[in-house]
Design a protein around this motif. Structure first.
Motif, PDB file in Angstrom:
ATOM      1  N   SER A 132      38.276  59.807  29.788  1.00 51.64           N
ATOM      2  CA  SER A 132      38.470  60.276  28.407  1.00 51.64           C
ATOM      3  C   SER A 132      38.623  59.064  27.506  1.00 51.64           C
ATOM      4  CB  SER A 132      39.721  61.151  28.305  1.00 51.64           C
ATOM      5  OG  SER A 132      39.571  62.311  29.066  1.00 51.64           O
ATOM      6  N   PHE A 133      37.651  58.855  26.625  1.00 55.30           N
ATOM      7  CA  PHE A 133      37.689  57.745  25.682  1.00 55.30           C
ATOM      8  C   PHE A 133      38.330  58.215  24.379  1.00 55.30           C
ATOM      9  CE2 PHE A 133      34.199  56.633  28.513  1.00 55.30           C
ATOM     10  CZ  PHE A 133      34.451  55.304  28.772  1.00 55.30           C
ATOM     11  N   LYS A 134      39.369  57.524  23.961  1.00 56.34           N
ATOM     12  CA  LYS A 134      40.059  57.830  22.708  1.00 56.34           C
ATOM     13  C   LYS A 134      39.673  56.791  21.665  1.00 56.34           C
ATOM     14  CE  LYS A 134      42.139  61.143  24.828  1.00 56.34           C
ATOM     15  NZ  LYS A 134      41.739  62.507  24.651  1.00 56.34           N
ATOM     16  N   LYS A 135      39.720  57.175  20.405  1.00 56.82           N
ATOM     17  CA  LYS A 135      39.301  56.294  19.319  1.00 56.82           C
ATOM     18  C   LYS A 135      40.219  55.090  19.130  1.00 56.82           C
ATOM     19  CE  LYS A 135      36.667  59.740  16.962  1.00 56.82           C
ATOM     20  NZ  LYS A 135      36.016  60.107  15.747  1.00 56.82           N
ATOM     21  N   TYR A 181      41.374  57.042  29.386  1.00 60.74           N
ATOM     22  CA  TYR A 181      42.224  57.651  30.396  1.00 60.74           C
ATOM     23  C   TYR A 181      41.320  58.069  31.542  1.00 60.74           C
ATOM     24  CZ  TYR A 181      45.804  57.454  26.875  1.00 60.74           C
ATOM     25  OH  TYR A 181      46.692  56.989  25.937  1.00 60.74           O
ATOM     26  N   ILE A 182      41.547  57.466  32.704  1.00 61.77           N
ATOM     27  CA  ILE A 182      40.665  57.656  33.850  1.00 61.77           C
ATOM     28  C   ILE A 182      41.383  58.491  34.905  1.00 61.77           C
ATOM     29  CG2 ILE A 182      39.388  56.474  35.675  1.00 61.77           C
ATOM     30  CD1 ILE A 182      39.369  54.022  33.702  1.00 61.77           C
ATOM     31  N   THR A 183      40.756  59.602  35.303  1.00 63.24           N
ATOM     32  CA  THR A 183      41.316  60.479  36.328  1.00 63.24           C
ATOM     33  C   THR A 183      40.508  60.288  37.609  1.00 63.24           C
ATOM     34  OG1 THR A 183      41.916  62.090  34.629  1.00 63.24           O
ATOM     35  CG2 THR A 183      41.920  62.859  36.909  1.00 63.24           C
ATOM     36  N   MET A 184      41.244  59.974  38.694  1.00 61.61           N
ATOM     37  CA  MET A 184      40.604  59.762  39.994  1.00 61.61           C
ATOM     38  C   MET A 184      41.598  60.157  41.075  1.00 61.61           C
ATOM     39  SD  MET A 184      38.916  56.251  41.288  1.00 61.61           S
ATOM     40  CE  MET A 184      38.204  56.064  42.878  1.00 61.61           C
ATOM     41  N   PHE A 185      41.181  60.981  42.002  1.00 63.50           N
ATOM     42  CA  PHE A 185      42.037  61.464  43.094  1.00 63.50           C
ATOM     43  C   PHE A 185      43.311  62.126  42.563  1.00 63.50           C
ATOM     44  CE2 PHE A 185      39.925  57.644  45.056  1.00 63.50           C
ATOM     45  CZ  PHE A 185      38.978  58.364  45.755  1.00 63.50           C
ATOM     46  N   GLY A 186      43.191  62.828  41.450  1.00 58.98           N
ATOM     47  CA  GLY A 186      44.314  63.555  40.888  1.00 58.98           C
ATOM     48  C   GLY A 186      45.302  62.724  40.086  1.00 58.98           C
ATOM     49  N   SER A 187      45.089  61.422  40.000  1.00 57.43           N
ATOM     50  CA  SER A 187      45.970  60.549  39.224  1.00 57.43           C
ATOM     51  C   SER A 187      45.246  60.055  37.987  1.00 57.43           C
ATOM     52  CB  SER A 187      46.400  59.334  40.049  1.00 57.43           C
ATOM     53  OG  SER A 187      47.164  59.741  41.152  1.00 57.43           O
TER      54      SER A 187
END
Length: 99
Positions: A39-42, A47-53
């Motif tokens: 998720s890229f915010k301005k 925010y990177i989600t990988m393996f539930g974290s």
């Protein structure tokens, strides 16, 4: 002199406005993306989600290149429309689509 100042300020404002359209925002992911979601915010944070974290990472955009610094390691994506592509291990390409 007053005309020169107005011209300079106008040129600076146009440059700033032109730069605003080159950013990236939204969510990216998909089957061929190593991450579940990015998720890229301005504000320059991804925010990177990988393996539930989820972790946060700063990013910068330079033309069609999107550089993300994940825990001290740089990852450079090439933006092509609604797709981000990055080289991956063993020559396989990672493709993250806008979701």
């Amino acid at each position: 002199m007053n005309h020169l100042i107005k011209l300079t300020l106008t040129a600076a404002a146009i440059s700033l406005l032109a730069g605003c359209g080159t950013g990236i925002s939204g969510d990216y992911g998909g089957e061929d993306c190593l991450y579940q979601k990015i998720s890229f915010k301005k504000d320059g944070t991804a925010y990177i989600t990988m393996f539930g974290s989820e972790i946060s990472a700063p990013y910068k955009v330079d033309g069609d290149k999107v550089s993300v610094i994940v825990q001290g390691t740089g990852l450079v994506f090439t933006k092509n429309g609604d797709v981000l592509e990055a080289g991956q291990l063993l020559g396989q390409k990672m493709v993250c689509k806008k979701i």
